[in-house]
Design a protein around this motif. Structure first.
Motif, PDB file in Angstrom:
ATOM      1  N   SER A 105       4.786  17.727   3.250  1.00  0.00           N
ATOM      2  CA  SER A 105       4.897  16.135   2.925  1.00  0.00           C
ATOM      3  C   SER A 105       5.176  15.968   1.356  1.00  0.00           C
ATOM      4  CB  SER A 105       3.660  15.587   3.147  1.00  0.00           C
ATOM      5  OG  SER A 105       2.659  15.861   2.636  1.00  0.00           O
ATOM      6  N   SER A 133       5.356  12.660  -1.411  1.00  0.00           N
ATOM      7  CA  SER A 133       5.005  11.390  -1.640  1.00  0.00           C
ATOM      8  C   SER A 133       5.457  10.980  -2.985  1.00  0.00           C
ATOM      9  CB  SER A 133       3.398  11.077  -1.313  1.00  0.00           C
ATOM     10  OG  SER A 133       2.944   9.543  -1.555  1.00  0.00           O
ATOM     11  N   ASN A 146       6.565   7.997   1.323  1.00  0.00           N
ATOM     12  CA  ASN A 146       5.690   9.520   2.102  1.00  0.00           C
ATOM     13  C   ASN A 146       6.785   9.913   3.024  1.00  0.00           C
ATOM     14  OD1 ASN A 146       3.265   8.582   0.725  1.00  0.00           O
ATOM     15  ND2 ASN A 146       2.633   7.583   2.611  1.00  0.00           N
ATOM     16  N   SER A 181      10.244   9.829   7.150  1.00  0.00           N
ATOM     17  CA  SER A 181       9.302   9.194   6.392  1.00  0.00           C
ATOM     18  C   SER A 181       8.271   8.689   7.304  1.00  0.00           C
ATOM     19  CB  SER A 181      10.085   7.787   5.837  1.00  0.00           C
ATOM     20  OG  SER A 181      10.891   6.925   7.004  1.00  0.00           O
ATOM     21  N   ASP A 182       6.991   8.655   6.767  1.00  0.00           N
ATOM     22  CA  ASP A 182       5.803   8.601   7.414  1.00  0.00           C
ATOM     23  C   ASP A 182       5.515   7.091   7.469  1.00  0.00           C
ATOM     24  OD1 ASP A 182       3.576   9.279   8.789  1.00  0.00           O
ATOM     25  OD2 ASP A 182       2.224   9.596   7.010  1.00  0.00           O
ATOM     26  N   ASN A 183       5.991   6.508   6.241  1.00  0.00           N
ATOM     27  CA  ASN A 183       5.615   5.042   6.232  1.00  0.00           C
ATOM     28  C   ASN A 183       6.416   4.061   6.839  1.00  0.00           C
ATOM     29  OD1 ASN A 183       5.926   2.384   4.857  1.00  0.00           O
ATOM     30  ND2 ASN A 183       4.264   3.450   3.278  1.00  0.00           N
ATOM     31  N   ASN A 219       1.182   3.939   7.551  1.00  0.00           N
ATOM     32  CA  ASN A 219       1.657   5.234   7.745  1.00  0.00           C
ATOM     33  C   ASN A 219       1.623   5.418   9.243  1.00  0.00           C
ATOM     34  OD1 ASN A 219       2.587   5.804   5.290  1.00  0.00           O
ATOM     35  ND2 ASN A 219       0.590   6.569   4.641  1.00  0.00           N
TER      36      ASN A 219
END
Lengths: 495, 771
Positions: free
Chosen positions: B55, B57, B69, B124-126, B187
């Motif tokens: 990952s 960020s 993220n 994307s994690d967000n 997230n």
């Protein structure tokens, strides 16, 4: 004394320069560029002073100093100043080319911009209801003149007259509301003092309620919120295009600055612990009712603005309605009554200024001097003027709040702020009206990109000072969309 | 580096205009190298080295929990490889397919942005960042659908697609914000760890349905499916890329990605199963009605999207595995078939399946690719589609909410799928040769190399499923909350499962499909005749809501914005009335108003005169009378001022009244004739409004005067006016001492007004010439 003078300098300087520019204007004869450059330099000077005083925020206001505590310093007022100054400069550049294209360059317009900035900056710096009133009037009267600036055109004159009559009407409410609040708080005019008094709950709630309602009516008129928005489409359409761009962005931001001042003082969220319980109940009742009042205005404003824009065939009028809708979004920040909401307003106003002024510059360019403002006049623009079409496309996407453009982060902040303050339904309404708005913003793009005109626009548009406005606006719409955090952090630290 | 790889598409898009300066051909080749190198980067850096869960960020909007993220896990990797892999084929293909198009550069700009945003969605994690990329795909899809914008239909479709998916996206944003309200997190990784909190919240159902609103519109589930077949107006490479392999899978991606948070909730599983099942069956049936090659493919894509939704709804680890395998297989064969359809269109000039046949003689390489893809689609051993179908049947046979109904639907849809595969990819190439115009020609190398590779990959994965097996198993644990270790280690893919029920069912599907294909002529004739009643079609709903919107817009504009100042004022007054009277009558005690005041005779006289003159103003038939009467009102108001100890105010009022009359006299001859009277009904309306406002304001003022006002000022001025101002008349002292500047200002204003009057007097008619 001197420090006091320095900290309030954006207001004083803009006022002084506005008076001087009349003289410059009067004695410069046929030389139009002197007024232009004087206005430009004045605006830049005011902007530099605002930036310089921005960090003086939080310093105690000197008692009995130059302003006798009636002027607030630095901080968020300075940010608003900078917004007004940028809007002024962008309009200055654009209006010169615009008026030349219309063959009616009158240099008074440049001094009017300075006057308007003076009024708006007075609003943003007001720490006292009377100063607020004076600021609003300076701004409004300048706007009436700007609206009627093309005095030989029927639409422009009609716009000015309507604006003036309704504006004077609304001012009545404003002053009435202030009087009642003055009475309700036991003779207070300073926002800080009113805020402190509200915390103690020692006020007359009936007059407070009516006074607050009237104040909101008066200010809603200035922001063009439902049901006091009706002047806006008529005036925005009739006024010279660059004036419309200026009024609907900087003017709206100034009116919101006033709303922030008023609601911040009058709707406290925490009360004095020593307060007796029935006062607390009255107090919470009042703040809840007040928020609901603004929330309902906000919801109806966005719905009416966006729905009405759907059927507009005239691009300028469509943007006017959309401007009404944007006032609705901005009011969400007032409803939330929190730092998130207020900084959302500042950010959104800033982004909105760039995209709206930019869009109006494009409208002005297409309009030229034969008044072409219909959707069909934009047909096939992407072929004849690809850059212009692309820029307008960016503004439309941004106005629709589609990421990654500047319109999105502000809207997002306002949505979050409204949800956090318990107004989830308002956010839902905002989402629905945003969906409606996609229809007409994208509609324009369809015209520019996907339609072929039977009578294609042949002329290409060359470089002028308006191009400078366009370029600056486009860059900032993109930058604010991609790097929102710098402005947000700055603004949040200033409340 | 991950961030850079995601955004490289956008960077390339900015460079496209410069690259095209070197010529169209080299530019398209250079641009096409981008997805290829990205594909290799993802493959070697994450796929082969197993560097997953990596990952990156970057702070973006930290104040509100929005940060860039980016995470690359097994699940994201599958999508990333599909996006860049199919992307490579499509980019190369387009360089030939659209070689003659005047706006090839714009095409590459849009499609590069699209690729970047698609990669953004899956990495994307967000959630908000994902939403941003999500919207970007809508925009680029809009621009790409409208790319062949000569036709009205194409514009309509582009607009429709954007409105449907754009609205869905906003619903998704609202859902994301609600999830943020519930959990305080933005997230996926954090949200997915707290299903308990989410599902017990009162906001759970709204949040879930809003998220699904986004996913269903994007992935074209019934009843939001109608935009997808219409989107086939786009150039074929776009259809292959956006509307089959990637963008329409974004909704599926999201549902599976957020599955851990919602997993186990009965509402989640039921909704997905029902919507998925209906879409799957309905779309498979609709596919058989089509004659346009691309529309057949579009409906079968819809059917597959339904299948994937259904599998997520079933929600067992096996179903998830089936979902992923089916998804990979579909991307491979459907990407191939769309590109083949484009090649046929390019080679023969038509896409109507009734007009073409036996093309294998002219397009042998394409025929091979098409056959492989069709076999995979139909689930023929040993292609990857076969493994997918086996898993699908197995998953559908597992105990689920709807028992064997689920399996029946799956079976029927698969059967129709076999038929559609035959229609779209076998018959055009085999049987009697027919084509509408000139002799068909084979596609060029740049065109076919892409789809030949994807077709053969379907075969390769079928023969050697261990290539993907491991990653699929890991991806299942990415999208399943707390997957038992035993289950995850037992997940491997194999072509051959031995003779069992599922194999039998697969063979039965194929056999039945072939039987139907043999009798296709009669069957299609019947199916094409049966039409759903129009009002049942959801696209009618879309058209209707647009017309409702426009109608309501007309209405609002007509009612609120008629251009008459008097109506604007009426509305403002009504609002004022509501606001004031609400506070006044809810929160006050009206009994404090004392109605008994001593009244003197001259007060009564003044009041009577003012009232009578006011009535005269309203009733008078000439302008001069009205103004005169109004003047009387003003003068007598000034009299009131002077009686009650405000001589200065009275003076001001007198002078203003006088000034008004002078100004009026100056302009009276220039005014138009006074002849338009308002209608009686308007007058009555105005009368009631005016009375109500007047009454409310009167009550308000009576209330205010009944109250004790703060006396500190009175006392202050009383005490100090003689000592400091040396004057006995307090009002005078205030005017000339305390507010001297103010008074000066007033004097200035009055002089300015006088100047104005002077200017008006001097004004001659010929001076009014306009510039």
């Amino acid at each position: 004394m001197w420090n006091d003078l320095l900290m309030g300098s954006p207001v004083y300087l803009s006022a002084a320069l506005a008076i001087i520019i009349i003289l410059v204007d009067a004695f410069s004869g046929k030389n139009k560029s002197l007024t232009f450059y004087f206005a430009l330099i004045s605006l830049i000077a005011v902007g530099i002073l605002s930036a310089y005083t921005m960090n003086m925020h939080g310093q105690p206001v000197p008692e009995g100093g130059f302003s006798n505590g009636m002027i607030a310093y630095g901080g968020i007022s300075a940010v608003f100043d900078i917004l007004f100054v940028i809007a002024g400069i962008l309009t200055l550049f654009a209006s010169q080319s615009y008026m030349r294209a219309q063959n009616v360059e009158r240099k008074e317009f440049y001094s009017l911009i300075l006057f308007a900035v003076c009024g708006m900056s007075t609003i943003a710096h007001a720490n006292n209801m009377l100063i607020l009133f004076v600021g609003i009037e300076i701004m409004s009267i300048t706007f009436y003149i700007m609206a009627g600036f093309f005095r030989e055109r029927f639409t422009s004159v009609e716009a000015a007259l309507k604006y003036f009559l309704l504006g004077a009407f609304a001012t009545g409410f404003l002053i009435y509301g202030m009087a009642l609040i003055y009475g309700a708080t036991g003779g207070l005019l300073d926002f800080e003092a009113i805020g402190a008094k509200m915390l103690t709950g020692n006020v007359d709630f009936l007059y407070l309620r009516i006074g607050f309602a009237l104040l909101i009516v008066g200010l809603s008129f200035k922001v063009a919120a439902f049901p006091f928005h009706q002047w806006a489409p008529d005036v925005y359409q009739g006024a010279p295009t660059m004036a419309t761009g200026f009024m609907s962005t900087a003017g709206k931001a100034a009116a919101l600055a006033a709303l922030i001042l008023v609601t911040k003082a009058m709707l406290p969220s925490n009360f004095d612990p020593a307060l007796i319980s029935d006062k607390i109940i009255e107090m919470t009742d009042f703040t809840t009712d007040a928020k609901w009042l603004i929330a309902i205005i906000s919801a109806l404003t966005m719905l009416v603005g966006n729905i009405s824009a759907v059927v507009q065939k005239n691009v300028k009028r469509m943007l006017a309605y959309s401007s009404v809708a944007h006032a609705g979004y901005l009011l969400m920040g007032i409803v939330s009554n929190s730092i998130n909401g207020w900084s959302g307003i500042v950010f959104y106003s800033m982004a909105y200024m760039f995209m709206q002024i930019g869009a109006f510059v494009v409208v002005g360019i297409i309009e030229k001097n034969d008044g072409r403002m219909d959707l069909k006049d934009y047909t096939g623009l992407s072929k004849t003027n690809p850059m212009l079409a692309a820029i307008m496309g960016i503004f439309m996407f941004s106005l629709a709040g589609i990421p990654p453009f500047g319109g999105f982060p502000g809207k997002y902040m306002l949505f979050i702020a409204a949800i956090e303050s318990g107004f989830t339904w308002l956010t839902i309404v905002a989402v629905i009206s945003t969906i409606i708005s996609i229809y007409f913003y994208i509609g324009l793009i369809v015209y520019m990109y996907f339609k072929d005109s039977e009578t294609p626009m042949t002329e290409k548009f060359g470089f002028s000072k308006a191009t400078l406005t366009l370029v600056i606006s486009t860059i900032f719409v993109i930058l604010l969309g991609i790097f929102p955090t710098y402005l947000i952090d700055l603004v949040k630290g200033l409340f | 580096m991950l961030l850079f790889s995601v955004l490289s598409g956008i960077i390339v898009a900015c460079l496209v205009p410069f690259l095209f300066k070197f010529g169209r051909k080299p530019a398209s080749i250079i641009i096409s190298m981008v997805p290829l190198s990205l594909f290799l980067y993802y493959l070697f850096n994450f796929g082969i080295t197993d560097n997953l869960g990596y990952s990156e960020s970057i702070e973006f909007f930290p104040a509100l929990g929005v940060n860039l993220n980016f995470v690359m896990d097994s699940y994201a990797l599958i999508f990333a490889l599909i996006i860049t892999g199919i992307g490579t084929a499509v980019f190369f293909y387009s360089s030939y397919y659209l070689a003659e198009h005047p706006y090839l550069d714009r095409f590459y700009i849009y499609i590069s942005i699209f690729m970047a945003s698609m990669l953004g969605i899956v990495t994307s994690d967000n959630m908000v960042i994902m939403f941003i990329f999500w919207e970007l795909t809508s925009i680029s899809s809009f621009l790409l659908i409208g790319f062949k914008h000569r036709e009205e239909k194409s514009r309509y479709s582009a607009w429709q697609a954007l409105l449907v998916t754009g609205s869905g996206a906003l619903a998704l944003l609202a859902g994301i914000l609600l999830l943020y309200v519930i959990t305080g997190k933005m997230n996926f990784s954090e949200i997915n760890a707290m299903p308990g909190i989410i599902q017990s919240s009162t906001l759970f159902l709204p949040a879930m349905f809003l998220v699904l609103g986004g996913a269903f519109t994007k992935s074209a589930q019934m009843p939001f499916h109608f935009w997808l077949p219409n989107a086939m107006e786009a150039p074929t490479p776009v259809s292959a890329y956006l509307h089959s392999a990637t963008m329409v899978k974004a909704g599926i991606y999201l549902m599976a990605r957020i599955n851990p948070a919602f997993q186990g909730a009965i509402e989640w599983e039921t909704t997905l199963t029902i919507f998925g099942g209906i879409t799957m069956l309905f779309a498979a049936y609709m596919a058989l009605k089509q004659t346009d090659l691309k529309r057949i493919l579009a409906y079968t894509t819809l059917s597959v999207l339904g299948t994937l939704t259904l599998l997520i709804g079933i929600g067992t680890p096996l179903a998830m595995q089936a979902m992923l395998v089916y998804l990979i297989a579909h991307a491979l064969y459907k990407g191939t078939l769309f590109l083949v359809a484009g090649a046929i269109d390019h080679g023969t000039g038509t896409r109507n399946i009734d007009e073409i046949g036996g093309l294998r003689k002219f397009m042998p390489i394409t025929a091979v690719a098409a056959t492989l893809a069709a076999f995979s689609m139909a689930g023929v051993l040993p292609l990857f589609g076969f493994i997918g179908k086996e898993l699908l049947y197995e998953a559908a046979l597992q105990p689920n909410l709807f028992g064997y109904t689920t399996f029946a639907i799956v079976f029927l849809a698969a059967l129709f799928g076999v038929v559609a595969a035959g229609m779209s990819a076998i018959f055009p190439f085999f049987g009697q040769a027919k084509y509408p115009n000139s002799k068909p020609h084979e596609a060029s190398f740049t065109m076919y190399s892409g789809y030949v590779i994807t077709a053969f990959l379907g075969l390769l994965f079928g023969l050697l499923p261990m290539i993907v097996s491991d990653n699929v198993a890991k991806a299942v644990s990415d999208i399943y909350y707390n997957l038992p270790v035993a289950v995850s280690s037992s997940m491997y893919l194999a072509l051959w499962h031995g003779f069992n029920l599922v194999l039998f069912l697969s063979l039965a599907t194929l056999a039945l499909g072939i039987v139907i294909l043999m009798f296709r002529k009669k069957l299609f004739a019947i199916i094409r005749k049966i039409n759903l009643p129009e009002y049942l079609l959801p696209s009618k709903g879309y058209d209707m809501s647009i017309s409702i919107l426009i109608a309501s817009a007309r209405l609002t504009t007509k009612v609120l914005q008629n251009g008459y100042l008097r109506n604007y004022i009426t509305l403002i007054l009504i609002t004022l009335l509501i606001l004031t009277s609400y506070s006044l009558f809810t929160f006050s005690d009206l009994s404090v108003i004392s109605l008994y005041h001593p009244v003197t005779i001259y007060e009564i006289i003044i009041a009577a005169i003012i009232t009578i003159s006011t009535i005269l103003v309203v009733k008078s038939s000439g302008r001069l009378q009205a103004v005169a009467a109004l003047g009387v009102v003003g003068i007598f108001v000034a009299v009131v001022f002077s009686i009650y100890g405000a001589p200065d105010l009275a003076m001001t009022q007198y002078s203003i009244e006088t000034l008004t009359v002078i100004l009026f006299v100056l302009v009276i001859y220039k005014l138009p004739k006074f002849m338009h009277y308002s209608k009686f009904s308007h007058r009555m309306q105005d009368f009631f409004l005016a009375s109500a406002v007047g009454l409310t304001m009167t009550i308000l003022i009576l209330m205010v005067t009944a109250n004790e006002m703060p006396t500190e000022f009175k006392e202050y001025y009383g005490k100090t006016s003689y000592l400091l101002g040396k004057g006995r008349n307090i009002v005078n002292v205030i005017l000339v001492d305390y507010r001297a500047l103010d008074t000066l200002g007033e004097i200035v204003v009055l002089s300015l007004a006088a100047l104005g009057v002077f200017a008006l007097l001097k004004l001659k008619k010929d001076d009014r010439g306009f510039e």
